[in-house]
Motif scaffolding. Structure first.
Motif, short mmCIF file in Angstrom:
data_model
loop_
_atom_site.label_atom_id
_atom_site.label_comp_id
_atom_site.label_asym_id
_atom_site.label_seq_id
_atom_site.Cartn_x
_atom_site.Cartn_y
_atom_site.Cartn_z
N LYS A 148 0.84 -1.19 0.00
CA LYS A 148 0.00 0.00 0.00
C LYS A 148 0.88 1.24 0.00
O LYS A 148 1.93 1.27 0.64
CB LYS A 148 -0.89 0.01 1.23
N ALA A 411 -1.71 0.40 7.12
CA ALA A 411 -2.42 -0.51 6.24
C ALA A 411 -2.43 -1.93 6.75
O ALA A 411 -1.53 -2.37 7.43
CB ALA A 411 -1.77 -0.49 4.87
N SER A 412 -3.46 -2.66 6.39
CA SER A 412 -3.47 -4.11 6.53
C SER A 412 -3.46 -4.70 5.13
O SER A 412 -3.90 -4.07 4.18
CB SER A 412 -4.73 -4.57 7.27
N ALA A 415 -6.45 -4.72 2.47
CA ALA A 415 -7.06 -3.48 1.97
C ALA A 415 -6.20 -2.74 0.96
O ALA A 415 -6.60 -1.69 0.48
CB ALA A 415 -7.37 -2.55 3.14
N GLU A 416 -5.01 -3.27 0.62
CA GLU A 416 -4.07 -2.50 -0.20
C GLU A 416 -4.66 -2.05 -1.52
O GLU A 416 -4.60 -0.87 -1.87
CB GLU A 416 -2.79 -3.30 -0.47
N PHE A 419 -7.44 0.54 -1.24
CA PHE A 419 -6.91 1.82 -0.80
C PHE A 419 -6.20 2.55 -1.95
O PHE A 419 -6.38 3.75 -2.17
CB PHE A 419 -5.96 1.64 0.37
N ASP A 477 -6.47 3.19 11.81
CA ASP A 477 -6.74 1.74 11.71
C ASP A 477 -8.17 1.44 11.28
O ASP A 477 -8.44 0.40 10.68
CB ASP A 477 -6.45 1.05 13.05
N ASP A 480 -8.87 0.57 7.39
CA ASP A 480 -8.66 -0.79 6.89
C ASP A 480 -9.83 -1.71 7.20
O ASP A 480 -10.20 -2.55 6.37
CB ASP A 480 -7.38 -1.37 7.47
#
Length: 510
Positions: A148, A411-412, A415-416, A419, A477, A480
């Protein structure tokens, strides 16, 4: 004891007389000496003269230290993001005129990056990842991750991305100020998709300003090109002070490492000088001391806190000096001052010539811009100007700028891609900002990148996002967690404009 003292005195006087006679003879006959004899005289009387510094050349340890921390970056672009203004005409009329239509599916490109933190932060070039819908990172040990974009700074062509991983190998950050012209360096990257490639060369020059950041001119008349064939928007505030090297750099090396013989990172490879698009002798890297400030700002503040002196200037050379009717041919001629800027408040005037910054000579714009680029608004910088034939020193307090192109988001891995599709970055609101906006939570939009959904929906910087997919956003957070829960295939984003009005927008999740 007296006898010993007398002996020493006699020896000293005799040596001094011999040296004096030698100097007289040297001066008398120097015009008749050969160049070789003159060189012998010079180096005999100058014991600090330079000697060979190459030593036993062995780059194996530096390569072994740096290579594991350099990654291969693969980017995917939609047809809209990768195409130009001519694409629609080509789609309509290409076959009619016997032209082969371009592929209309997703386009791909590649580059390099350097791991600088064990928890997955990676530095690369902005032009490697800009407008990318999907970013895949492959490590030297053949693991792959989705990445991300944490933030970008087009002014320096730097970007910070992140993968969800721990205990990654990192490269040690060096000190680019200590790098010397003629010093051996290694370029580590992935040219032509050849992963983990190491080349060697020397530092050819420092402080190069080649006008590549923000330039879209890739013609033969402009041999300076990125190591990837991708253009970027024109900028008015580009900061260039490249390290020039003759270590071989080719397409795919962008974002890779330039390291010294100790394996320390001293630059991020960014461009080459070439008429063909491939290596022709010179490459250019962003100094790591400038990169440190940019990357730390992106991660810590959500924006690059860039200070400005508040002057416009012209680089002096003999022709410009003659035109401006000034006696010196080195320095920066002050054309104008920004009203209320740091330079004006410190006492600088139009017509001053900036000749030193922090005591170091200024020959071209990069000598000033790179030094200022490391500082924050509110920092002081010592500037020496030539005025009425005399040097005058000023302590200039740098002023901030309302437009600071950088951003932040944690980021997690899940979700990249969503996002990156948004094309925006965010910063958690401080308690003072919450009180000012009369909200309990939310994140501030600190950057909107061209080609993303926020750009298409005309959601500007400065907007506060209060919910995503009807889930409240109270921290970084929360983004995400919310972004991966679309409602009927849409991402629904609600927030507050800077003027206090509310909005809600929906975007397709796919």
């Amino acid at each position: 004891m007296k006898k010993i003292g007398l002996t020493l005195l006699t020896a000293f006087v005799g040596g001094a007389m011999a040296l004096g006679v030698y100097k007289v003879i040297e001066n008398k006959y120097s015009d008749n000496m050969s160049f070789e004899d003159k060189q012998k005289v010079y180096f005999t009387s100058n014991p600090t003269a330079p000697v060979s510094s190459t030593g036993d050349l062995d780059f194996t340890q530096a390569a072994a230290v740096a290579t594991p921390a350099v990654v291969y970056i693969r980017t995917t672009y939609s047809s809209k993001a990768s195409g130009g203004g001519q694409d629609q005409l080509e789609q309509m009329f290409g076959d009619m005129f016997g032209q082969r239509a371009r592929p209309q599916g997703p386009q791909m490109a590649s580059g390099s990056g350097v791991i600088i933190s064990p928890d997955g932060y990676i530095v690369t070039n902005n032009h490697v990842v800009e407008k990318a819908d999907k970013i895949t990172v492959a490590t030297n040990d053949h693991r792959t991750f989705s990445a991300k974009v944490i933030g970008t700074d087009p002014s320096t062509d730097l970007a910070l991305i992140k993968v969800s991983a721990t205990n990654l190998p990192i490269v040690k950050l060096g000190n680019s100020d200590e790098a010397k012209v003629g010093e051996w360096v290694l370029a580590v990257g992935n040219p032509f998709n050849l992963t983990s490639t190491v080349t060697a060369g020397i530092i050819s020059a420092k402080g190069r300003n080649i006008g590549i950041i923000g330039s879209e001119d890739n013609s033969d008349e402009n041999p300076f090109g990125r190591t990837r064939n991708q253009s970027a928007p024109k900028l008015n505030k580009a900061i260039e002070s490249f390290i020039q090297t003759d270590a071989a750099i080719n397409p795919g090396n962008s974002g890779g490492a330039l390291v010294n013989t100790r394996g320390e990172l001293i630059g991020i490879n960014a461009a080459i000088a070439s008429h063909t698009g491939s290596y022709e002798g010179y490459g250019f890297a962003i100094p790591v001391n400038l990169a440190k400030k940019v990357l730390n700002d992106i991660k810590k503040f959500g924006t690059v806190k860039r200070g400005f002196v508040g002057v416009t200037f012209t680089e002096l050379n003999p022709d410009v000096a003659q035109k401006l009717d000034v006696t010196t041919t080195n320095g920066l001629y002050v054309n104008d001052l920004v009203p209320g800027g740091g330079a004006e408040q410190a006492g600088l005037r139009k017509g001053d010539i900036i000749v030193k910054v922090e005591g170091q000579p200024v020959y071209e714009s990069s000598d000033l811009q790179e030094r200022v680029g490391r500082l924050q608004p509110g920092d002081k910088i010592n500037v020496t100007v030539l005025r009425d034939g005399k040097d005058k020193d000023f302590a200039v307090t740098l002023k901030g700028d309302a437009i600071a192109p950088a951003n932040r988001i944690a980021a997690s891995k899940s979700a990249e891609e969503l996002f990156n599709k948004l094309g925006a970055s965010f910063h958690a609101l401080t308690p003072a900002e919450k009180a000012k906006l009369h909200v309990n939570g939310g994140v501030l939009v600190t950057q909107v990148r061209e080609g993303g959904l926020f750009d298409a929906a005309e959601i500007p910087e400065g907007v506060v996002i209060t919910s995503i997919n009807k889930l409240p956003i109270a921290s970084i957070d929360d983004i995400d967690k919310a972004i991966v829960k679309p409602i009927q295939g849409n991402i629904i984003i609600a927030g507050i404009y800077p003027d206090g009005s509310h909005f809600s927008s929906a975007f397709p999740a796919q």
